[in-house]
Design a protein around this motif. Structure first.
Motif, PDB file in Angstrom:
ATOM      1  N   PRO A 125       7.763   5.566   0.862  1.00 36.93           N
ATOM      2  CA  PRO A 125       8.928   5.610   1.245  1.00 36.93           C
ATOM      3  C   PRO A 125       8.847   6.072  -0.902  1.00 36.93           C
ATOM      4  O   PRO A 125       9.446   6.906  -1.272  1.00 36.93           O
ATOM      5  CB  PRO A 125      10.080   5.212   0.936  1.00 36.93           C
ATOM      6  N   VAL A 126       7.787   6.026  -1.262  1.00 40.86           N
ATOM      7  CA  VAL A 126       8.051   5.518  -2.662  1.00 40.86           C
ATOM      8  C   VAL A 126       6.953   6.469  -3.666  1.00 40.86           C
ATOM      9  O   VAL A 126       7.331   7.576  -3.875  1.00 40.86           O
ATOM     10  CB  VAL A 126       7.136   3.942  -3.158  1.00 40.86           C
ATOM     11  N   LEU A 127       5.530   6.675  -2.671  1.00 44.55           N
ATOM     12  CA  LEU A 127       4.661   7.437  -3.529  1.00 44.55           C
ATOM     13  C   LEU A 127       4.489   9.204  -2.281  1.00 44.55           C
ATOM     14  O   LEU A 127       3.937  10.177  -2.838  1.00 44.55           O
ATOM     15  CB  LEU A 127       2.414   6.805  -2.654  1.00 44.55           C
ATOM     16  N   GLY A 128       5.525   8.906  -1.197  1.00 48.65           N
ATOM     17  CA  GLY A 128       5.354  10.132  -0.497  1.00 48.65           C
ATOM     18  C   GLY A 128       4.634  10.341   0.736  1.00 48.65           C
ATOM     19  O   GLY A 128       4.981  10.460   1.489  1.00 48.65           O
ATOM     20  N   TYR A 129       3.234   9.463   0.145  1.00 40.06           N
ATOM     21  CA  TYR A 129       2.120   9.004   1.828  1.00 40.06           C
ATOM     22  C   TYR A 129       1.441   8.309   1.169  1.00 40.06           C
ATOM     23  O   TYR A 129       1.083   8.226  -0.574  1.00 40.06           O
ATOM     24  CB  TYR A 129       1.626  10.980   2.165  1.00 40.06           C
ATOM     25  N   ARG A 130       1.041   7.688   1.794  1.00 43.09           N
ATOM     26  CA  ARG A 130      -0.802   7.041   1.476  1.00 43.09           C
ATOM     27  C   ARG A 130      -1.879   7.000   3.104  1.00 43.09           C
ATOM     28  O   ARG A 130      -1.021   7.269   3.903  1.00 43.09           O
ATOM     29  CB  ARG A 130      -0.313   5.946   0.987  1.00 43.09           C
ATOM     30  N   PHE A 131      -2.966   6.813   2.595  1.00 49.08           N
ATOM     31  CA  PHE A 131      -3.569   6.742   3.608  1.00 49.08           C
ATOM     32  C   PHE A 131      -3.581   5.613   4.747  1.00 49.08           C
ATOM     33  O   PHE A 131      -2.645   4.502   3.764  1.00 49.08           O
ATOM     34  CB  PHE A 131      -5.488   6.062   2.975  1.00 49.08           C
ATOM     35  N   ILE A 132      -3.717   5.559   5.552  1.00 46.75           N
ATOM     36  CA  ILE A 132      -3.084   4.995   6.695  1.00 46.75           C
ATOM     37  C   ILE A 132      -3.576   3.213   6.841  1.00 46.75           C
ATOM     38  O   ILE A 132      -4.867   3.085   6.601  1.00 46.75           O
ATOM     39  CB  ILE A 132      -3.599   4.927   7.734  1.00 46.75           C
ATOM     40  N   ASN A 186      -8.146   0.177   2.418  1.00 44.63           N
ATOM     41  CA  ASN A 186      -7.999  -1.583   2.489  1.00 44.63           C
ATOM     42  C   ASN A 186      -6.484  -1.400   3.108  1.00 44.63           C
ATOM     43  O   ASN A 186      -6.285  -0.438   3.077  1.00 44.63           O
ATOM     44  CB  ASN A 186      -7.772  -1.818   1.114  1.00 44.63           C
ATOM     45  N   GLN A 187      -5.924  -2.572   3.003  1.00 39.86           N
ATOM     46  CA  GLN A 187      -4.429  -2.327   4.034  1.00 39.86           C
ATOM     47  C   GLN A 187      -3.584  -2.412   2.632  1.00 39.86           C
ATOM     48  O   GLN A 187      -2.264  -2.036   3.572  1.00 39.86           O
ATOM     49  CB  GLN A 187      -4.383  -3.983   4.318  1.00 39.86           C
ATOM     50  N   SER A 188      -3.758  -1.452   1.804  1.00 39.98           N
ATOM     51  CA  SER A 188      -2.258  -1.611   0.739  1.00 39.98           C
ATOM     52  C   SER A 188      -2.605   0.385   0.594  1.00 39.98           C
ATOM     53  O   SER A 188      -1.959   1.270   0.348  1.00 39.98           O
ATOM     54  CB  SER A 188      -3.155  -1.454  -0.575  1.00 39.98           C
ATOM     55  N   GLY A 189      -3.183   0.849   1.484  1.00 40.44           N
ATOM     56  CA  GLY A 189      -3.499   1.877   2.019  1.00 40.44           C
ATOM     57  C   GLY A 189      -4.550   3.241   1.174  1.00 40.44           C
ATOM     58  O   GLY A 189      -3.989   4.251   1.062  1.00 40.44           O
ATOM     59  N   PHE A 190      -5.361   2.748   0.287  1.00 37.10           N
ATOM     60  CA  PHE A 190      -6.365   3.374  -0.429  1.00 37.10           C
ATOM     61  C   PHE A 190      -7.622   3.382  -0.163  1.00 37.10           C
ATOM     62  O   PHE A 190      -8.019   1.983   0.271  1.00 37.10           O
ATOM     63  CB  PHE A 190      -5.815   2.982  -1.784  1.00 37.10           C
ATOM     64  N   ARG A 191      -8.618   4.165  -0.509  1.00 37.24           N
ATOM     65  CA  ARG A 191     -10.245   4.239   0.045  1.00 37.24           C
ATOM     66  C   ARG A 191     -10.774   3.435  -1.093  1.00 37.24           C
ATOM     67  O   ARG A 191     -11.103   3.769  -2.088  1.00 37.24           O
ATOM     68  CB  ARG A 191     -10.394   5.920  -0.604  1.00 37.24           C
ATOM     69  N   CYS A 192      -9.910   2.157  -0.735  1.00 43.61           N
ATOM     70  CA  CYS A 192     -11.300   1.208  -1.363  1.00 43.61           C
ATOM     71  C   CYS A 192     -11.485   0.220  -0.705  1.00 43.61           C
ATOM     72  O   CYS A 192     -11.044  -0.300   0.924  1.00 43.61           O
ATOM     73  CB  CYS A 192     -10.308   0.891  -2.674  1.00 43.61           C
ATOM     74  N   ASP A 193     -12.912  -0.729  -0.492  1.00 44.91           N
ATOM     75  CA  ASP A 193     -13.843  -1.336  -0.528  1.00 44.91           C
ATOM     76  C   ASP A 193     -13.134  -3.069  -0.376  1.00 44.91           C
ATOM     77  O   ASP A 193     -13.405  -4.148   0.543  1.00 44.91           O
ATOM     78  CB  ASP A 193     -14.980  -1.445  -0.115  1.00 44.91           C
ATOM     79  N   HIS A 194     -12.097  -2.677  -1.420  1.00 45.38           N
ATOM     80  CA  HIS A 194     -11.630  -4.285  -2.004  1.00 45.38           C
ATOM     81  C   HIS A 194      -9.926  -3.877  -1.120  1.00 45.38           C
ATOM     82  O   HIS A 194      -9.760  -3.753  -1.702  1.00 45.38           O
ATOM     83  CB  HIS A 194     -11.439  -4.416  -3.154  1.00 45.38           C
ATOM     84  N   GLU A 195      -9.695  -5.509  -1.344  1.00 46.67           N
ATOM     85  CA  GLU A 195      -8.133  -5.646  -0.940  1.00 46.67           C
ATOM     86  C   GLU A 195      -7.761  -5.796  -2.052  1.00 46.67           C
ATOM     87  O   GLU A 195      -8.116  -6.473  -2.649  1.00 46.67           O
ATOM     88  CB  GLU A 195      -7.829  -6.779  -0.125  1.00 46.67           C
TER      89      GLU A 195
END
Lengths: 342, 640
Positions: A10-17, A36-45
């Protein structure tokens, strides 16, 4: 594969699942995506507190930063992380985004966490995305491309005003899209010439670059005038962002491969960012010299032949360019946290 | 098999085909750089696929058609390869090798010699097959490198060796006989082999053009079904007929020996000289020309189906007995397209031709990818076979395809505003069971997709087996397919003996067994030719899955590999007292099984499915918004 990588936000428009693991077929041989669980391509939470004794970098940008075309481990952010001891790079790269959405991603997910350095990596072309109000995306069960709203800022007399919040999910029919001003429309003749140029380039590689060089084009032209509406908007976004950061900030405008290959001049955007650096007292890193010191053949291997994203080699060059600058901040952090780090 | 000097088509395998390893001298990775990952690929005939193994363990396998949405897609399986590397979370350069499931040079050799043997007349089949053999197959290495953009070693197996490996390595057996029967590989059409430990050794072959698979396909064509996809329908049609033509087949078409070897009378087949399987001489003895596709099915087709089914069973059972005699083992593995003939498979067990039977669930060419990968892993790189628990095998229920998380499902539903509920696993099972008990049809997409042509409760359409009308309703309003085609049951493994004379588990739905006498109902078919009225007559307490000959193609479900599906059956049994439901593949006629949430939702909205389950999300048809599509979706799929 038909795996969808993104969800509505709702804020960014979209993100990674969040949490998605995927592999994307690509001309480079395919690449792995871990989110990660925030929806970004990152190996760290993303945790509010950083791990003890760790230098934490928040890295923001678009698909260049997110690493389209290469697996997580080969991106410049991950390469940098491994070049420094006790360092964690949180990658908030959002493919297809403008600087507007990148700022919103920072505000939504990173502004309140503990970090030591903010690195903002706008692709210089993002200046155009900032003025767009809609984006192309995959549709419903039929998978066709449709247009949906994106968040965007306008520059009002009292500062930035955010629109499309929450971002609507609905598909916007073509006839309801905002009209493109006449001066921004691509003429039929110009479009035909561009297609012809591209077709010849397929048979005679380098033709397109040659014609661009001969015309001495300096794109994006929005950087030509410091008072251009699009630049004023981008400058305002970056100014607010630097103001909001609770740590040191580096801005690294990433050139397109038109600039890397010297097809576009790049003088204008570099000038604008230098001015911004002076204005905000922020370090701006120019990575073009890091590419230009290499021969043309080497530079060509820094991008994929059709997809204009950096290859593993391209990411290595960007990491090389950033490394000495990050090192200064890292050493300062080591000095101030010496006991804890040891 | 090779004991018959009058049968020159049988031969001990030549060219060193008794070896386990794929034969090709290639630059191997140094031992210290190896990761234990091998990718197998089958392609360019039909059902292309990819499979990944790690240290001999199956990581993943997938068929290209599920991604491309083109049934039996034969093209280079780039999407399936991607899915396998995705499941393994590895880079392409981490592969120790890519293995192609057959030897293109030998295939070309067979094609050239076949053309030469019939002269000018062989031009039509040559022109049909040559582009594939001369073009893509011979440039396989380049295709692999274009796809993966790295210099991975490429190995080649042989078609039947790959099938044999796919049957033996995932099986629970340490030593077993192996039978591979299909249309044709390079030269082999039938292969007897033995597997022991890490080795698979070919013992005997029957060679092209003498082929049981092609004989069956000839009848498929004569009965008006499509070759290479309609064989399954022919098997389903057989119980409606009587084997009136069986003697004609034995006397005029195929010479069958006691050891199961056979020889076709090629004067009655057309596939050497034309694009047709049969010729006028064939039609003369089977009562006329082929049935027009999609026209009414008559008793003649049903009788032809019953006849070729009877002959097929006779040949296979003789082969099984012969193989047991020469290997001294009564454990048997099957692969190749004919191994999907679950009626014949059931007869093998019913007649006690072997002690234990394991059939590769992806017995067709798709399974060749898995076999090629396992052959290289065990036979070439020397990975030991992983240990197996008693009562289990190494195929993990064949739930080894791609999967989609709840987050992915919800992302799809949320962005499109499709209404749904989220239920935990237990509540989901209760909801599904309740819907089935109410006579509703459920689309069920949970967990990793199946590898192989059978839906096993991961991509299934479910119905109430107690309802006599379920079969015709599901055929005509959900699957949009021929009314005579039977549906298969999923049964609680622990209750299988209450419903079926099976005697063993059948987790892969590859065995047909009689329903128990005590649940049968009196059934007189009479002389009716209207298949719908025959189908709608109840034959047992679970009529929707009881075929007209009181048989059923059974899947037994235990809680080990698919606990969610087992829970559905358990809840249904609690509600109704019946531990059996209808399980059909989640697709419509001509469509590959659904794979993604998009595929499942689309199929749900196009058909009379009432409830859709995708992972933990449950959707009711009545709550969905109108689903508008441009044009008629039926035009998307070629009829199979």
């Amino acid at each position: 594969m038909a795996r969808n990588l993104f969800e509505h936000h709702p804020v960014l428009g979209y993100r990674f699942i969040p949490g998605i693991r995927a592999r994307v077929r690509h001309e480079g041989g395919g690449y792995l995506i871990r989110c990660n669980q925030s929806g970004f391509r990152c190996d760290h939470e993303v945790t509010p507190a950083k791990p003890e004794g760790v230098f934490r970098v928040v890295l923001c940008g678009d698909s260049y930063t997110a690493g389209e075309g290469v697996s997580n481990a080969f991106r410049f952010g991950d390469l940098l992380e491994h070049r420094f001891e006790r360092t964690q790079v949180l990658n908030f790269g959002l493919p297809g985004s403008g600087t507007d959405q990148q700022l919103l991603a920072f505000r939504e997910f990173a502004a309140d966490i503990e970090y030591d350095l903010l690195v903002i990596c706008p692709l210089v072309e993002n200046i155009r995305r900032n003025v767009e109000t809609h984006r192309l995306t995959q549709g419903a069960a039929d998978g066709k491309l449709v247009r949906r709203a994106k968040p965007y800022f306008t520059l009002e007399h009292d500062g930035l005003e955010l629109h499309h919040q929450p971002v609507p999910k609905s598909v916007v029919p073509e006839d309801q899209l905002p009209e493109i001003p006449p001066e921004e429309r691509v003429s039929g003749m110009y479009g035909a010439l561009q297609r012809m140029n591209t077709a010849i380039d397929r048979r005679v590689p380098g033709f397109k670059g040659l014609t661009t060089r001969l015309r001495r084009i300096d794109l994006p032209e929005e950087y030509a005038d410091p008072e251009h509406e699009a630049w004023r908007l981008m400058r305002a976004i970056l100014t607010d962002w630097v103001d909001e950061s609770r740590s040191d900030v580096m801005i690294c405008p990433l050139p397109t491969f038109g600039h890397v290959d010297k097809h576009f001049l790049g003088d204008n955007y570099r000038r604008r960012f230098r001015e911004l650096s002076d204005e905000l007292s922020v370090e701006v890193i120019d990575v073009l010299p890091a590419f230009w010191k290499h021969a043309a053949d080497f530079r060509r291997r820094c991008r994929f032949p059709d997809d204009e994203h950096p290859t593993r080699l391209g990411h290595t060059v960007i990491a090389d360019a950033l490394e000495p600058h990050v090192r200064r901040f890292h050493e300062r952090w080591r000095a101030s946290h010496g006991a804890a780090v040891r | 098999m090779n004991g018959h000097p009058d049968n020159p088509s049988t031969a001990a395998p030549g060219n060193g085909a008794t070896t386990t390893s794929p034969r090709r001298t290639v630059r191997r990775k140094p031992v210290e750089d190896r990761t234990g990952h091998v990718l197998g690929i089958s392609a360019f005939y039909h059902d292309s696929a990819a499979a990944l193994v790690r240290d001999g363990h199956i990581v993943s396998a997938a068929q290209e058609e599920r991604f491309s949405r083109k049934k039996h897609d034969p093209r280079f399986p780039g999407n399936a390869i991607n899915a396998c590397l995705e499941a393994g979370e590895i880079e392409a350069e981490d592969l120790d090798a890519v293995v192609f499931y057959e030897n293109p040079v030998l295939t070309l050799d067979r094609a050239v010699r076949s053309v030469a043997s019939v002269g000018q007349d062989g031009m039509a089949p040559w022109l049909e097959g040559a582009p594939g053999m001369l073009g893509i197959k011979l440039f396989f290495e380049r295709l692999v490198r274009d796809e993966l953009q790295c210099d991975v070693p490429v190995l080649y197996s042989e078609h039947h060796l790959s099938h044999a490996a796919s049957a033996f390595y995932p099986s629970p057996f340490e030593r077993a006989g192996i039978i591979v029967v299909d249309g044709v590989g390079e030269w082999a059409t039938t292969t007897l082999a033995v597997g022991e430990g890490q080795d698979v050794r070919v013992l005997k072959e029957i060679r092209f053009p003498h082929s049981l698979g092609l004989l069956y396909s000839a009848f498929t064509q004569v009965c008006g079904f499509r070759v290479n996809s309609g064989e399954y329908k022919l098997m389903g049609l057989a119980p409606y007929g009587k084997p009136r033509y069986a003697d004609v087949i034995r006397n005029e078409l195929v010479d069958i020996k006691d050891d199961g070897s056979f020889r076709l009378d090629m004067s009655r087949f057309g596939f050497m000289q034309s694009l047709s399987m049969t010729n006028a001489a064939f039609h003369d003895i089977v009562g006329g020309t082929p049935r027009e596709p999609e026209s009414r099915i008559t008793q003649r087709e049903a009788d032809l189906a019953a006849s070729i089914q009877a002959v097929t069973e006779e040949i296979v059972i003789k082969m099984v007995a012969h193989l047991a005699a020469i290997t001294g083992t009564r454990d048997l593995c099957l692969a190749g397209g004919v191994a999907l003939n679950c009626v014949a498979n059931g007869k093998i067990l019913q007649q006690r031709a072997c002690e234990r039977l394991w059939i590769q669930p992806a017995a067709g060419d798709a399974g060749g990818a898995l076999g090629a990968a396992m052959l290289a892993a065990h036979g070439y790189f020397g990975s030991p076979r992983p240990p197996v628990e008693p009562g289990r095998d190494r195929q993990r229920g064949s739930y080894i395809g791609p999967s989609f998380s709840n987050e992915e499902v919800r992302a799809f539903l949320d962005v499109n505003d499709y209404p749904y509920e989220v239920l935990d696993d237990a509540a989901r099972a209760t909801r599904v069971a309740g819907a089935l008990a109410d006579g509703r049809i459920v689309g069920y997409m949970v967990g990793p997709a199946e590898f192989g042509p059978r839906a096993l409760g991961a991509r299934s359409i479910l119905g109430d087996a107690r309802n006599a009308e379920t079969q015709s309703v599901m055929n005509l309003k959900v699957k949009y397919r021929e009314s005579f085609r039977p549906f298969a049951p999923s049964a609680l493994a622990e209750q299988r003996d209450a419903y079926f004379d099976l005697g063993c588990d059948s987790p892969y739905m590859l065995l047909v067994a009689p329903v128990k006498d005590d649940i049968r109902l009196p059934f007189e078919r009479g002389d009716e030719e209207d298949l719908i009225s025959i189908v709608n007559k109840p034959r047992s307490s679970v009529p929707a899955i009881t075929h007209v000959d009181y048989s059923a193609r059974v899947q037994t479900v235990d809680g080990e590999y698919n606990p969610g599906y087992h829970a559905v059956l358990t809840e249904f049994e609690k509600l109704t007292g019946t531990g059996v439901i209808v399980n059909s593949s989640f697709n419509v006629r001509g469509e590959p099984m659904v794979l993604t949430p998009q595929d499942a939702y689309r199929c749900f909205m196009r058909t009379d499915i009432d409830v859709l389950v995708m992972e933990n999300c449950v959707l009711e048809k009545t709550r969905q918004p109108a689903f508008a599509e441009e044009g008629d979706w039926r035009d998307e799929y070629e009829l199979d």
